[in-house]
Motif scaffolding. Structure first.
Motif, mmCIF file in Angstrom:
data_model
loop_
_atom_site.group_PDB
_atom_site.id
_atom_site.type_symbol
_atom_site.label_atom_id
_atom_site.label_comp_id
_atom_site.label_asym_id
_atom_site.label_seq_id
_atom_site.Cartn_x
_atom_site.Cartn_y
_atom_site.Cartn_z
ATOM 1 N N PRO A 34 8.318 119.353 28.977
ATOM 2 C CA PRO A 34 9.143 118.278 28.404
ATOM 3 C C PRO A 34 10.576 118.265 28.917
ATOM 4 N N ARG A 35 11.105 119.427 29.308
ATOM 5 C CA ARG A 35 12.483 119.527 29.818
ATOM 6 C C ARG A 35 13.483 118.854 28.877
ATOM 7 N N SER A 36 13.462 119.297 27.624
ATOM 8 C CA SER A 36 14.368 118.729 26.620
ATOM 9 C C SER A 36 15.789 119.245 26.774
ATOM 10 N N GLY A 37 15.951 120.348 27.505
ATOM 11 C CA GLY A 37 17.260 120.970 27.612
ATOM 12 C C GLY A 37 17.483 122.059 26.582
ATOM 13 N N ASP A 38 16.474 122.296 25.729
ATOM 14 C CA ASP A 38 16.562 123.316 24.687
ATOM 15 C C ASP A 38 15.243 124.089 24.691
ATOM 16 N N VAL A 39 15.313 125.399 24.913
ATOM 17 C CA VAL A 39 14.100 126.212 25.022
ATOM 18 C C VAL A 39 13.283 126.165 23.738
ATOM 19 N N TRP A 40 13.962 126.230 22.594
ATOM 20 C CA TRP A 40 13.243 126.209 21.316
ATOM 21 C C TRP A 40 12.497 124.893 21.141
#
Length: 206
Positions: A34-40
């Motif tokens: 997804p590459r949301s920018g947040d690992v969690w």
């Protein structure tokens, strides 16, 4: 004899189709990022994939009842467009935060998915570390509670839900503002999501 052969052929075809669907879901899960920018967030969206593939009907019900998404849209994204459940969840959750229809965010993602969710969300007004982004993250918790699914909180969410331990299950906690994590909808506890009446916008059209 012919009838028996026909029934056997139909049974085999159905089994092969089911197997192909399972393999397709597994392949998508392996290649999906997804590459949301947040690992969690990435981790939770991957877990939502697992839940959505295993329990499609409860997943669709969650999107419709608590995230203001039309049922036909969610079904179309999952079945016809073969979206991952995590993408469906994130699109409709972002839509709630920015007070737009889920279909609007879905169209944005469909056209720009190669850029990743972090870039798409930022363009839609949800910047990393912003208040809107933290609302987006907090929204995972009541969803998991409704599914009775365990969820591990990161440092930010442990501060937001101080009464919940790491890996806590479906027991409700309290946020700093006193709102229960079972509050529904767009984070204001009104239970209407982005399709609720009276806000003058955010209604999704079939």
């Amino acid at each position: 004899m012919r009838r028996i052969r026909l029934m056997s052929s139909l049974t085999l075809a159905a089994a092969l189709a089911a197997g192909a669907g399972s393999v397709s879901a597994q392949t998508l899960s392996l290649n999906w990022n997804p590459r949301s920018g947040d690992v969690w967030v990435d981790t939770q969206l991957a877990d939502i994939n697992r839940y959505g593939y295993s329990y499609r009907d409860p997943f669709i019900d969650e999107m419709v009842r608590y995230h203001g998404a039309p049922r036909d849209l969610v079904t179309d994204l999952l079945v016809n467009r073969r979206w991952a459940p995590g993408d469906v969840y994130y699109a409709c959750t972002i839509a709630q935060i920015i007070n737009r229809p889920c279909r609007y965010v879905a169209d944005e993602w469909q056209a720009n998915r190669g850029q990743g969710w972090g870039v798409v969300a930022k363009r839609l007004g949800i910047k990393p570390g912003s208040a809107e982004f933290h609302r987006l993250k907090r929204g995972f918790v009541p969803t998991y509670d409704r599914w009775s699914r365990p969820i591990s909180l990161d440092d930010d969410l442990r501060r937001a839900y101080p009464n919940r331990g790491k890996g806590h299950g479906n027991k409700p906690g309290k946020m700093h503002n006193g709102a229960s994590n079972h509050d529904r909808g767009n984070g204001h506890g009104n239970g209407k999501g982005n399709s609720g009446k009276g806000n003058g916008k955010g209604r999704d059209h079939h």
